[in-house]
Design a protein around this motif. Structure first.
Motif, short mmCIF file in Angstrom:
data_model
loop_
_atom_site.label_atom_id
_atom_site.label_comp_id
_atom_site.label_asym_id
_atom_site.label_seq_id
_atom_site.Cartn_x
_atom_site.Cartn_y
_atom_site.Cartn_z
N THR A 1 -2.12 -18.21 0.35
CA THR A 1 -0.81 -18.49 0.91
C THR A 1 0.24 -17.52 0.37
O THR A 1 1.05 -16.99 1.13
N ILE A 2 0.21 -17.26 -0.92
CA ILE A 2 1.16 -16.31 -1.50
C ILE A 2 0.92 -14.92 -0.94
O ILE A 2 1.88 -14.19 -0.62
N TYR A 3 -0.33 -14.55 -0.77
CA TYR A 3 -0.65 -13.25 -0.19
C TYR A 3 -0.11 -13.15 1.24
O TYR A 3 0.52 -12.15 1.60
N PHE A 4 -0.32 -14.18 2.05
CA PHE A 4 0.14 -14.11 3.43
C PHE A 4 1.65 -14.20 3.54
O PHE A 4 2.24 -13.63 4.45
N ILE A 5 2.30 -14.92 2.64
CA ILE A 5 3.77 -14.91 2.64
C ILE A 5 4.28 -13.49 2.41
O ILE A 5 5.24 -13.05 3.03
N GLY A 6 3.59 -12.75 1.53
CA GLY A 6 3.99 -11.37 1.26
C GLY A 6 3.70 -10.41 2.38
O GLY A 6 4.27 -9.32 2.43
N THR A 7 2.80 -10.78 3.29
CA THR A 7 2.45 -9.84 4.36
C THR A 7 3.00 -10.24 5.73
O THR A 7 3.15 -9.38 6.59
N VAL A 8 3.29 -11.50 5.94
CA VAL A 8 3.82 -11.92 7.25
C VAL A 8 5.25 -12.46 7.14
O VAL A 8 5.69 -13.24 7.96
N TYR A 9 5.97 -12.01 6.13
CA TYR A 9 7.36 -12.43 5.92
C TYR A 9 8.23 -12.11 7.13
O TYR A 9 9.21 -12.78 7.41
N PRO B 1 1.49 -0.84 1.63
CA PRO B 1 2.36 0.31 1.38
C PRO B 1 3.85 0.00 1.28
O PRO B 1 4.56 0.67 0.57
N ARG B 2 4.32 -1.01 1.97
CA ARG B 2 5.76 -1.29 1.94
C ARG B 2 6.23 -1.68 0.54
O ARG B 2 7.35 -1.38 0.14
N PHE B 3 5.41 -2.37 -0.20
CA PHE B 3 5.82 -2.90 -1.50
C PHE B 3 5.29 -2.13 -2.69
O PHE B 3 5.94 -2.02 -3.70
N GLY B 4 4.09 -1.68 -2.62
CA GLY B 4 3.49 -1.12 -3.82
C GLY B 4 2.55 0.02 -3.52
O GLY B 4 2.88 0.94 -2.79
N HIS B 5 1.37 -0.09 -4.04
CA HIS B 5 0.38 0.96 -3.93
C HIS B 5 -0.98 0.36 -3.60
O HIS B 5 -1.32 -0.70 -4.11
N PRO B 6 -1.77 1.03 -2.77
CA PRO B 6 -3.08 0.49 -2.40
C PRO B 6 -4.02 0.29 -3.59
O PRO B 6 -4.98 -0.48 -3.49
N ALA B 7 -3.77 0.93 -4.71
CA ALA B 7 -4.64 0.77 -5.87
C ALA B 7 -4.62 -0.66 -6.41
O ALA B 7 -5.57 -1.09 -7.07
N PHE B 8 -3.56 -1.42 -6.13
CA PHE B 8 -3.52 -2.82 -6.57
C PHE B 8 -4.66 -3.63 -5.96
O PHE B 8 -5.10 -4.62 -6.55
#
Length: 106
Positions: A71-79, A25-32
């Motif tokens: 890794t890219i996914y986790f960088i986006g979530t645990v920044y 939710p912080r960045f986009g939309h759950p539909a992604f």
């Protein structure tokens, strides 16, 4: 057999990681989240053209492609962990970023 080149597979995996991070939710939309794994599965399968089954990737390249996506996914979530260890742990900013990247790789 024409297969998706490995460099393109990494790009598809990176796109998948970005889409997964954007599903929060912080960045986009759950539909992604509904379409986020499609680029990763395409890159692991070997390609799109022809409509016929293609052999998948061997285990080592498949692992590295999936690791890139994760890794890219986790960088986006645990920044946020870099800020936490910097503020409350007293680590310098570069070391805090390295700690966050290590956590993302783990």
């Amino acid at each position: 057999m024409n297969r998706l080149p490995l460099s393109s597979a990494y790009l598809f995996a990176a796109l998948s990681g970005v889409l997964l991070a954007l599903s929060f939710p912080r960045f986009g939309h759950p539909a992604f989240a509904w379409i986020a794994l499609v680029p990763l599965l395409v890159s692991l399968h070997g390609g799109l053209a022809g409509g016929f089954p293609r052999p998948g990737r061997s285990p080592r390249p498949a692992f590295l492609v999936a690791l890139t996506s994760g890794t890219i996914y986790f960088i986006g979530t645990v920044y946020w962990t870099s800020t936490v260890v910097q503020e409350f742990g007293g680590l310098p900013v570069p070391l805090a970023i390295v700690a966050m990247l290590l956590l993302s790789l783990y």
